[in-house]
Design an enzyme around this catalytic site. Structure first.
Site, PDB file in Angstrom:
ATOM      1  NE  ARG A  93      -4.147  22.169   7.297  1.00 56.55           N
ATOM      2  CZ  ARG A  93      -4.491  22.782   6.168  1.00 56.55           C
ATOM      3  NH1 ARG A  93      -3.627  23.571   5.559  1.00 56.55           N
ATOM      4  NH2 ARG A  93      -5.665  22.594   5.630  1.00 56.55           N
ATOM      5  CD  GLU A 152      11.318  21.950  -0.148  1.00 58.65           C
ATOM      6  OE1 GLU A 152      12.214  21.719  -0.998  1.00 58.65           O
ATOM      7  OE2 GLU A 152      10.169  22.312  -0.479  1.00 58.65           O
ATOM      8  CG  PHE A 173       8.014  18.779   0.291  1.00 59.26           C
ATOM      9  CD1 PHE A 173       8.180  17.750  -0.635  1.00 59.26           C
ATOM     10  CD2 PHE A 173       6.884  19.568   0.200  1.00 59.26           C
ATOM     11  CE1 PHE A 173       7.240  17.533  -1.629  1.00 59.26           C
ATOM     12  CE2 PHE A 173       5.933  19.358  -0.794  1.00 59.26           C
ATOM     13  CZ  PHE A 173       6.108  18.337  -1.709  1.00 59.26           C
ATOM     14  CG  HIS A 210      -0.478  19.156   4.120  1.00 58.18           C
ATOM     15  ND1 HIS A 210      -0.434  20.190   5.023  1.00 58.18           N
ATOM     16  CD2 HIS A 210      -1.370  19.519   3.168  1.00 58.18           C
ATOM     17  CE1 HIS A 210      -1.260  21.150   4.635  1.00 58.18           C
ATOM     18  NE2 HIS A 210      -1.854  20.774   3.516  1.00 58.18           N
ATOM     19  CG  ASP A 244      -2.110  17.936  -3.270  1.00 58.43           C
ATOM     20  OD1 ASP A 244      -2.839  18.346  -4.194  1.00 58.43           O
ATOM     21  OD2 ASP A 244      -1.575  18.676  -2.434  1.00 58.43           O
ATOM     22  NE  ARG A 288      -5.668  19.610   2.400  1.00 62.58           N
ATOM     23  CZ  ARG A 288      -6.613  19.108   1.603  1.00 62.58           C
ATOM     24  NH1 ARG A 288      -6.761  17.811   1.488  1.00 62.58           N
ATOM     25  NH2 ARG A 288      -7.398  19.901   0.913  1.00 62.58           N
TER      26      ARG A 288
END
Lengths: 305, 327
Positions: free
Chosen positions: B18, B66, B91, B117, B125, B175
């Site tokens: 990223r 989004e 998302f 991610h 998460d 990530r």
């Protein structure tokens, strides 16, 4: 009614409207003459394939005629980027018949092409799309609730390009039940997207019945105002003079740090007596006899396709 | 069977993909003033902060919305802007599939959907955020170019490439910090990269599994198995030629991706090989499951996405190949 509203609001605004009305009186007749022809196109298109959405299309005939033949400053040659011209986005894509009719009558493509509506190998898909390269269409729509976001994007693009022209959009009232609209309404209000004039076709009908019964929109005007929008309401949205007036006022309210909404109260199926005041013709085509009856109520003014 | 002289891929540091995107975005933003960026409240996570700082007028904070972001991005293309949307892969795809389908893909808008991610290495998460279905979702959309990068440098180069490419693109990255080894390797959309030359098996890898496959290659080489290692960063359109040429030589293929085996790169390869040259294949991918919380490393091990799994599956695949050829 709208003039009355302005009278109350300011004397200056009223004078302005009166002067303006005087200069456009001769145009109104031309626009009024075109409306029955657009209705004939709509009726013949949906009858020709026994499918499509005549109700909402008929209800918005006056709006489309005024927008494309009077309000918008658009160039003769269609370009996707539409630089330095006003843009229009149709969010409730199922009323494609009225869109196609007005685009064709405005010279975007041959009027004869209306006969291909919803047929195989046509550029006139059931719901509008850029996919077949139909001039005048800049986004696909049909899956509801997406058009306002797209219109906002086009507004931002114009701002970045220093392009002063305006972005117009049209949305169904039932369509506002889609959550994405409220993301977009919140964004435009918060971020001061003030080169946008969004009209809500407020006919209070949707496929399953009245909007009130299916899922009430509540006080739409208050809701939009609370999201920092300027809101105009037109009680008779099938009256050409009213539409011209509200559009002119709305235009003057652009560039004032707020997006603009017009709640255009229309009658679904307007101009065909048996299609009015019901949701029955939302997505149903007339049979031969019904077509004959409907056409008899609308004069052929510019020649059928 | 035999060993091969392996190319040595080294790295100076481990760095997240990223960050490669963030650096690339800033660079393309300096080159092309039509580049704009949109973010749904994850500017820091997407490493879009430098773009925002340098070009505040070209950065749009959309908020946690989004669907609206995808629509606004589509609209921004009208007038010539090149929008890069940024949020987590989950998302960026599943949440907004219909918006991407109608307003971007079907409308053929020049939007770059940039997704961080992705996959199980999102880690702690947990499953709600660890999308393992996004490549499938995106590759099924007509006209969508789908890219999954393997390290910092490839992501940076891919960001340049997609900025210069006309059409909708899904750019997927991740990530965790991973070895940055591809500094000297050029990037071209749709062009696979041969990382090692071998004869016994073709190992095709994408994303974070590329480094794992290079590690596996070293271990397998010591066991006397030589591997053709191919990095497929562009899932769609797929570089069929590089794969076909390799399997003609090796006769067995193993596909490695941080994604469900259903709908991923392996499935795309199986699909085209079944028409051109049916080849025995093994999948290193998740097995139609959701993920869970944990460290990226432990999750990769548990869900069979590490070099050890590649080694095990390769040995089994070669046994199967040998059985078939001796029949």
């Amino acid at each position: 009614m709208f003039i009355n509203f302005l009278k109350k609001k300011s004397t200056q605004g009223y004078n302005l409207i009166q002067n303006f009305t005087f200069t456009i009186v001769k145009n109104i007749k031309k626009l009024e003459e075109l409306v029955p022809q657009v209705r004939r196109d709509i009726l013949r298109m949906v009858h020709g394939v026994n499918s499509g959405h005549p109700g909402g299309s008929l209800g918005c005939a006056e709006f489309f005629v005024v927008l494309f033949f009077h309000v918008m400053n658009s160039k003769n040659q269609f370009s996707m980027d539409g630089e330095h011209e006003d843009l229009f986005f149709l969010s409730n894509g199922h009323i494609s018949p009225v869109y196609y009719s007005v685009l064709a009558r405005n010279g975007f493509f041959e009027i004869s092409e209306l006969s291909t509506f919803r047929k195989i190998n046509s550029r006139l898909q059931g719901h509008p799309t850029t996919h077949e390269g139909l001039p005048g269409v800049r986004i696909s729509s049909g899956s509801l609730g997406q058009g306002l976001s797209v219109a906002i994007g086009a507004c931002l693009s114009k701002k970045l390009n220093g392009d002063k022209s305006i972005v117009y959009s049209l949305h169904g009232d039932g369509e506002l039940q889609e959550g994405q609209n409220w993301e977009a309404i919140m964004y435009a209000g918060s971020k001061k997207v003030d080169n946008l004039i969004s009209t809500i076709d407020y006919n209070k009908q949707q496929i399953d019945g009245s909007t009130e019964d299916v899922l009430s929109l509540g006080n739409l005007k208050k809701k939009l105002e609370s999201f920092n929008w300027i809101v105009f309401e037109v009680d008779d949205g099938n009256n050409i003079s009213n539409i011209i007036e509200v559009m002119d006022i709305a235009k003057k309210e652009t560039k004032k740090q707020k997006p603009i909404a017009i709640l255009l109260h229309t009658i679904m199926g307007n101009g065909v007596d048996f299609m009015m005041h019901t949701h029955a013709w939302h997505g149903k085509a007339p049979n031969d006899e019904e077509l004959k009856n409907a056409l008899s109520q609308n004069k052929e003014t510019h020649g059928d396709y | 069977m035999g060993t091969t002289d392996l190319k040595n891929y080294s790295f100076n540091e481990k760095i997240d993909t990223r960050t490669g995107f963030g650096v690339g975005l800033l660079e393309v933003g300096k080159i092309n003033k039509n580049i704009v960026a949109l973010c749904a409240d994850l500017t820091g996570s997407l490493k879009m902060g430098d773009f925002k700082k340098n070009f505040p007028e070209r950065f749009f904070q959309i908020g946690i919305a989004e669907a609206n972001m995808m629509g606004i991005a589509a609209g921004l293309t009208i007038g010539g802007k090149i929008p890069f949307t940024g949020t987590f892969a989950n998302f960026s795809t599943g949440r907004v599939y219909d918006q991407i389908r109608q307003s971007i893909a079907y409308s053929n808008k020049n939007v770059k959907i940039c997704a961080s991610h992705a996959g199980i290495t999102l880690g702690e998460d947990g499953a709600t955020h660890q999308i393992l279905e996004d490549l499938g979702l995106m590759k099924m959309l007509p006209g969508m170019t789908v890219i999954n990068t393997c390290d910092y440098e490839q992501t940076r180069k891919a960001t340049h490439a997609v900025a210069n490419f006309l059409g909708p693109v899904y750019l997927r990255f991740g990530r965790p910090k991973v070895p940055n080894f591809s500094t000297e390797i050029p990037f071209e959309i749709g062009k696979g990269i041969k990382l090692q030359n071998g004869n016994d098996v073709t190992i095709v890898a994408t994303g974070h599994l590329v480094w794992e496959s290079l590690e596996a290659c070293k271990k397998l080489n010591k066991k006397g198995i030589s591997c053709d290692i191919i990095n497929i960063h562009t899932i769609k359109p797929l570089d069929e030629d590089i794969i076909l040429e390799s399997v003609k030589k090796t006769g067995a293929i193993i596909t490695c991706e941080e994604h469900n085996y259903i709908g991923g790169l392996g499935e795309s390869i199986a699909g085209f090989l079944s028409k051109r040259k049916p080849t025995i294949q093994s999948y290193v991918a998740t097995n139609d499951t959701f993920g869970e919380s944990g460290t990226p490393r432990l999750l990769m091990k548990k869900y069979g996405l590490d070099s050890e799994t590649i080694v095990e599956k390769t040995i089994k695949l070669i046994e199967k190949k040998n059985q078939l050829s001796s029949k």
